[in-house]
Design an enzyme around this catalytic site. Structure first.
Site, mmCIF file in Angstrom:
data_model
loop_
_atom_site.group_PDB
_atom_site.id
_atom_site.type_symbol
_atom_site.label_atom_id
_atom_site.label_comp_id
_atom_site.label_asym_id
_atom_site.label_seq_id
_atom_site.Cartn_x
_atom_site.Cartn_y
_atom_site.Cartn_z
ATOM 1 N N GLU A 1 -8.162 -55.187 12.668
ATOM 2 C CA GLU A 1 -7.165 -55.629 11.689
ATOM 3 C C GLU A 1 -6.593 -56.960 12.158
ATOM 4 O O GLU A 1 -6.173 -57.081 13.311
ATOM 5 C CB GLU A 1 -6.052 -54.561 11.580
ATOM 6 C CG GLU A 1 -4.775 -55.015 10.917
ATOM 7 C CD GLU A 1 -4.955 -55.508 9.476
ATOM 8 O OE1 GLU A 1 -5.539 -54.791 8.643
ATOM 9 O OE2 GLU A 1 -4.488 -56.648 9.190
ATOM 10 N N ASP B 1 -3.037 -50.269 7.538
ATOM 11 C CA ASP B 1 -2.071 -49.180 7.277
ATOM 12 C C ASP B 1 -2.556 -47.844 7.834
ATOM 13 O O ASP B 1 -1.791 -46.884 7.915
ATOM 14 C CB ASP B 1 -1.770 -49.066 5.773
ATOM 15 C CG ASP B 1 -3.026 -48.914 4.945
ATOM 16 O OD1 ASP B 1 -3.769 -47.932 5.126
ATOM 17 O OD2 ASP B 1 -3.286 -49.798 4.093
ATOM 18 N N GLY C 1 -11.731 -59.790 11.854
ATOM 19 C CA GLY C 1 -12.860 -58.900 11.585
ATOM 20 C C GLY C 1 -14.137 -59.658 11.263
ATOM 21 O O GLY C 1 -15.246 -59.155 11.518
ATOM 22 N N ASP D 1 -11.871 -52.763 4.357
ATOM 23 C CA ASP D 1 -10.648 -52.418 3.619
ATOM 24 C C ASP D 1 -9.717 -53.614 3.673
ATOM 25 O O ASP D 1 -8.740 -53.632 4.412
ATOM 26 C CB ASP D 1 -9.998 -51.169 4.251
ATOM 27 C CG ASP D 1 -8.728 -50.784 3.517
ATOM 28 O OD1 ASP D 1 -8.471 -51.340 2.428
ATOM 29 O OD2 ASP D 1 -7.999 -49.931 4.038
ATOM 30 N N PRO E 1 -6.064 -64.466 4.154
ATOM 31 C CA PRO E 1 -6.882 -63.993 5.270
ATOM 32 C C PRO E 1 -8.116 -63.187 4.849
ATOM 33 O O PRO E 1 -9.048 -63.041 5.628
ATOM 34 C CB PRO E 1 -5.917 -63.128 6.097
ATOM 35 C CG PRO E 1 -4.695 -62.935 5.294
ATOM 36 C CD PRO E 1 -4.682 -63.985 4.222
#
Ligand code: SPD
Length: 282
Positions: free
Chosen positions: A106, A86, A139, A157, A164
């Site tokens: 991401e 985000d 990641g 984060d 996932p």
């Protein structure tokens, strides 16, 4: 416009809800990505029906995750963010002028796309900042393939440890994060609720202590998450440097924070619930 109603995350016999309506709902290869408009907190994001963020509440989460790490690391030139699609975590990192390169990895491009479209205030200027580089990919694999001692700060984060994000809570991943940290570096991760996810929270902190040597949870609030009571855990190999904010970095960001301050941070580390402290020491 659709009829307003209640949008709830249902977890372990409790509903955590906002009054509002769904603006967009799409299935990515990884998860169901929903954007909602709420009466109280503006537009928000859910992944597989779990609350991730909302425009008028996100500062609690992102300031707490970022600033103890960015104010405590010896140097902050190179920062890696895993997850954070985000943009809120990247935005807070880039407020530190000492950050020269921010790599964000991401897994779900749809989260980035819908956040840019519907939640532009989350990322703010991060998407076009010349220091920012986005990789849409895994990641966990990125950390496994990164060179030894290549980042000053690594921030995770992710979402809850299912789907996932499951691999973001295990030993192999944490060992890679320690390996890719430069000397004097700091690792940070969201570490779930000490109430709603008590076991995951305790197991995560204990594992980080084993892997890094030093790790401490810090407690605060994210009202729409399960129980509203949340934690972020910071780790380092050379001592609990994340507890000592460097005054020059504090001075450069404090006025722009809504929740975080040096004083708030000290209290938040000290606000460890007695039962969690006992469990961590047992
Ligand atoms: N239970 C929700 C945990 C979500 C943590 N990540 C939120 C993403 C905000 N950038």
């Amino acid at each position: 416009m659709p009829e307003p109603g209640w949008i709830d995350e249902i977890f372990d016999g409790v509903r955590y809800g906002l009054e509002g309506h769904v603006i967009s709902e799409q299935q990515s290869p990884f998860q169901r990505v929903s954007i909602i408009e709420s009466k109280r907190y503006g537009k928000g994001l859910l992944l597989d029906g779990c609350w991730m963020t909302a425009e008028h509440q996100e500062r609690h989460y992102h300031e707490s995750l970022v600033h103890p790490a960015l104010c405590g690391a010896e140097a902050i030139e190179r920062v890696l963010v895993i997850g954070g699609g985000d943009g809120g975590t990247a935005r807070e990192c880039l407020r530190h002028s000492g950050v020269q390169e921010l790599h964000m990895v991401e897994i779900d491009g749809l989260v980035v796309e819908l956040s840019q479209q519907h939640l532009p205030s989350l990322g703010g200027g991060c998407w076009t900042d010349p220091r920012f580089q986005l990789t849409v990919g895994d990641g966990i694999a990125f950390a496994a393939n990164a060179a030894d001692a290549s980042y000053n700060v690594v921030i995770v984060d992710g979402s809850d440890p299912a789907g996932p994000a499951e691999g973001l809570f295990n030993r192999a991943f944490f060992e890679n994060c320690r390996r890719i940290l430069k000397p004097g570096g700091v690792f940070a991760t969201q570490s779930e609720s000490p109430e709603a996810f008590r076991k995951v929270h305790i197991d995560t902190v204990k594992l980080l202590r084993e892997v890094f040597g030093y790790a401490d949870p810090m407690y605060g609030w994210v009202p729409m998450y399960p129980s509203g009571w949340w934690s972020w855990t910071f780790a380092a190999v050379d001592g609990p440097r994340y507890r000592q904010a460097k005054p020059e970095r504090v001075a450069s960001i404090a006025a722009g924070c809504e929740i975080w301050s040096d004083r708030w941070q000290r209290g938040a580390f000290d606000a460890i619930p007695a039962n969690i402290e006992r469990a961590l020491n047992s």
